[in-house]
Design an enzyme around this catalytic site. Structure first.
Site, PDB file in Angstrom:
ATOM      1  N   GLY A 114       0.760  -1.425  -0.483  1.00 27.37           N
ATOM      2  CA  GLY A 114      -0.587   0.357  -0.466  1.00 27.37           C
ATOM      3  C   GLY A 114       1.029   1.367  -0.204  1.00 27.37           C
ATOM      4  O   GLY A 114       2.213   1.028   0.578  1.00 27.37           O
TER       5      GLY A 114
ATOM      6  N   GLY B 277       1.369  -4.946   7.417  1.00 30.52           N
ATOM      7  CA  GLY B 277       2.854  -4.662   7.402  1.00 30.52           C
ATOM      8  C   GLY B 277       1.679  -3.009   8.103  1.00 30.52           C
ATOM      9  O   GLY B 277       2.916  -2.238   8.366  1.00 30.52           O
ATOM     10  N   ASP B 278       1.017  -3.089   7.634  1.00 27.46           N
ATOM     11  CA  ASP B 278       0.093  -2.162   8.684  1.00 27.46           C
ATOM     12  C   ASP B 278      -0.315  -1.960   9.657  1.00 27.46           C
ATOM     13  O   ASP B 278      -0.771  -1.002  10.489  1.00 27.46           O
ATOM     14  CB  ASP B 278      -0.143  -1.052   7.756  1.00 27.46           C
ATOM     15  CG  ASP B 278      -1.068  -0.983   7.322  1.00 27.46           C
ATOM     16  OD1 ASP B 278      -1.380  -2.858   7.091  1.00 27.46           O
ATOM     17  OD2 ASP B 278      -2.313  -0.649   6.216  1.00 27.46           O
TER      18      ASP B 278
ATOM     19  N   HIS C 291      33.420  19.177  35.439  1.00 31.34           N
ATOM     20  CA  HIS C 291      31.780  20.707  34.614  1.00 31.34           C
ATOM     21  C   HIS C 291      32.921  20.856  33.530  1.00 31.34           C
ATOM     22  O   HIS C 291      34.119  20.761  33.383  1.00 31.34           O
ATOM     23  CB  HIS C 291      32.185  21.870  35.199  1.00 31.34           C
ATOM     24  CG  HIS C 291      32.139  21.835  37.170  1.00 31.34           C
ATOM     25  ND1 HIS C 291      31.828  22.094  37.627  1.00 31.34           N
ATOM     26  CD2 HIS C 291      32.622  21.438  37.742  1.00 31.34           C
ATOM     27  CE1 HIS C 291      30.993  21.531  38.854  1.00 31.34           C
ATOM     28  NE2 HIS C 291      32.597  21.254  39.483  1.00 31.34           N
TER      29      HIS C 291
ATOM     30  N   ASN D 125      42.017  15.142  21.553  1.00 34.05           N
ATOM     31  CA  ASN D 125      42.583  13.833  20.391  1.00 34.05           C
ATOM     32  C   ASN D 125      42.675  13.770  18.993  1.00 34.05           C
ATOM     33  O   ASN D 125      42.550  12.287  18.288  1.00 34.05           O
ATOM     34  CB  ASN D 125      41.436  12.980  21.465  1.00 34.05           C
ATOM     35  CG  ASN D 125      39.753  13.299  20.346  1.00 34.05           C
ATOM     36  OD1 ASN D 125      39.860  14.742  20.428  1.00 34.05           O
ATOM     37  ND2 ASN D 125      39.113  12.639  20.342  1.00 34.05           N
TER      38      ASN D 125
END
Length: 458
Positions: A13, A107-108, A366, A389
């Site tokens: 659909g 599927g729905d 912090h 890094n």
């Protein structure tokens, strides 16, 4: 001997009322596609073949399933013309085994349960079993017509029903378990001689009755199991219904929700005892909470494990992290994938941690970024500390050994190692390894100019 089981999922659909470029079965409910819900449920059973009938957006549907369900062998069948549910199942015949039985799903219609499907399969003794439901308002739905003995005679669609038949309150869900031999026998005989000029799958019930087959019918435990989705309103309604069910199950397991209507679970959530969840919290993927976990408002937790007695303060994002026991997090902390927080550690406000391990009892309180780092036991990381890094090409490691003290506003340029009990002075830029117990400075000497005059406007 258990009969082989095929699963046929009708997913062709378009979903015009969704007003979306995305196929209807790829719309999401609880963080998963509608079709994904159906696949996950039916494959809790022992399934021998899975056939999905696709149509509008078929390439999108296949790509999604290939990405999310690569482990499932699926046969794809195209329905190029939308000629009804009977036609949709008929196009599978060349791929459908002659032996065994088939569950016919949609599927729905995402929330049918595994238990309901198992019961439906077990009820298929004579060749056809179906899922029905008695409702207060059956308008627009196919009615179950029974004879005086209570046996099912036929399914009458709304537009074909007489005034008496429209009073029937038992409706057809469209979900069946049918012997494959009967599908091969009946589907080629379907006609579109009806008000809709479509090939009704429901006509196989009439054909089976004409062959003397007794139709078995069961009802689901929950009404929502047979609810389909055709528009955004229905999708939202079903979402809230499903979330309510998930929350109720968790409440039975001992979770306290500040407001059960203001939490979203988009995956699986396993919990210990005495867990508290405040408003606006979202769980995604597979999450585990230990005993006595306290989660404050607005947090998002995805694919993570949270240990016992953790306190997560408001508006934290925790993604693919492992958190030990007795950890304090937040507010406004971000734990990115491959973060490990050891027991009794602390991550404070506006701290981001990525692919790093924070040792037992260590604190990053912090405004810090810790990435690609290993932080030992009892370390204090001051406010504004950054592990540098990335050099523009490569990521490098920072190692901070046990009981080190990193002063505020310091930058640790990786690769670098800070030794046991070393101290980094505030404001330092550290580019070389620091020995154990050493004090390292990495900043310009302070200069003072007395009687300094600020510039003035002319």
């Amino acid at each position: 001997m258990i009969s082989p089981l095929s699963v046929i999922i009708l997913a062709a659909g378009k979903g015009t009322r969704m007003q979306s470029a995305k196929p209807k079965v790829l719309q999401t409910l609880a963080g998963k596609s509608l079709l994904g819900h159906v696949l996950d449920t039916c494959h809790q059973l022992t399934v021998d073949d899975t056939i999905i009938v696709h149509g509008f957006g078929g390439e999108q549907v296949q790509a999604h399933i290939a990405e999310q369900y690569a482990h499932l062998p699926i046969t794809w069948v195209a329905q190029t013309e939308q000629l009804g549910t009977g036609h949709a199942v008929k196009v599978t015949l060349s791929d459908l085994p002659k032996e065994g039985q088939s569950l016919i799903l949609y599927g729905d219609v995402p929330l049918v349960s595994c238990q309901t499907l198992a019961t439906l399969q077990a009820a298929n003794i004579y060749g056809v079993s179906m899922l029905t439901l008695t409702v207060d308002n059956p308008f627009g739905l196919g009615r179950i017509k029974r004879d005086k003995a209570g046996n099912i005679e036929a399914i009458i669609e709304q537009k074909d029903a007489s005034s008496d038949e429209q009073q029937i309150q038992e409706i057809n869900s469209g979900i069946y378990c049918v012997d494959n031999a009967l599908l091969h026998k009946f589907l080629p005989k379907l006609s579109n001689d009806n008000a809709q000029q479509e090939y009704y799958l429901t006509d196989i019930v009439k054909m089976a009755v004409a062959d003397g087959i007794t139709i078995a019918a069961i009802e689901p435990e929950h009404t929502f199991e047979i609810e389909g989705v055709n528009n955004r309103q229905q999708l939202a309604s079903l979402e809230r219904t499903w979330q309510g069910k998930l929350v109720a199950d968790l409440q039975e397991a001992g979770v306290q929700f500040a407001d059960p209507t203001r939490v979203d679970i988009r995956g699986t959530l396993s919990v210990g005892q005495d867990v508290f969840v405040d408003v606006g919290v979202v769980f995604e993927g597979d999450c585990t909470l230990g005993d006595n976990v306290y989660i404050e408002a607005g947090c998002v937790i995805k694919n993570s494990q949270i240990g016992n007695a953790c306190h997560i303060k408001p508006y934290c994002v925790i993604d693919e992290a492992t958190v030990g026991a007795g950890v304090d997090i937040g507010p406004f902390a971000h734990l990115r994938p491959e973060t490990v927080l050891s027991d009794n550690s602390k991550v404070g406000n506006f701290v981001e941690i990525k692919k790093s391990t924070i040792g037992h009892g260590s604190k990053v309180n912090h405004l810090s970024y810790i990435g690609d780092a290993t932080v030992g036991t009892g370390v204090n990381v001051g406010a504004g500390v950054i592990t540098c890094n990335y050099d523009g090409v490569n990521k490098s490691q920072t190692i901070i050994e046990d009981h080190a003290f990193i002063g505020s506003n310091s930058s640790l340029v990786a690769p670098v190692t800070i030794g046991d009990t070393a101290t980094i002075a505030a404001g330092s830029v550290i580019t070389k390894d620091v020995d154990a117990s050493a004090l390292a400075f990495g900043r310009a000497r302070q200069t003072q100019k007395d009687n300094f005059q600020r510039p003035t406007k002319k």
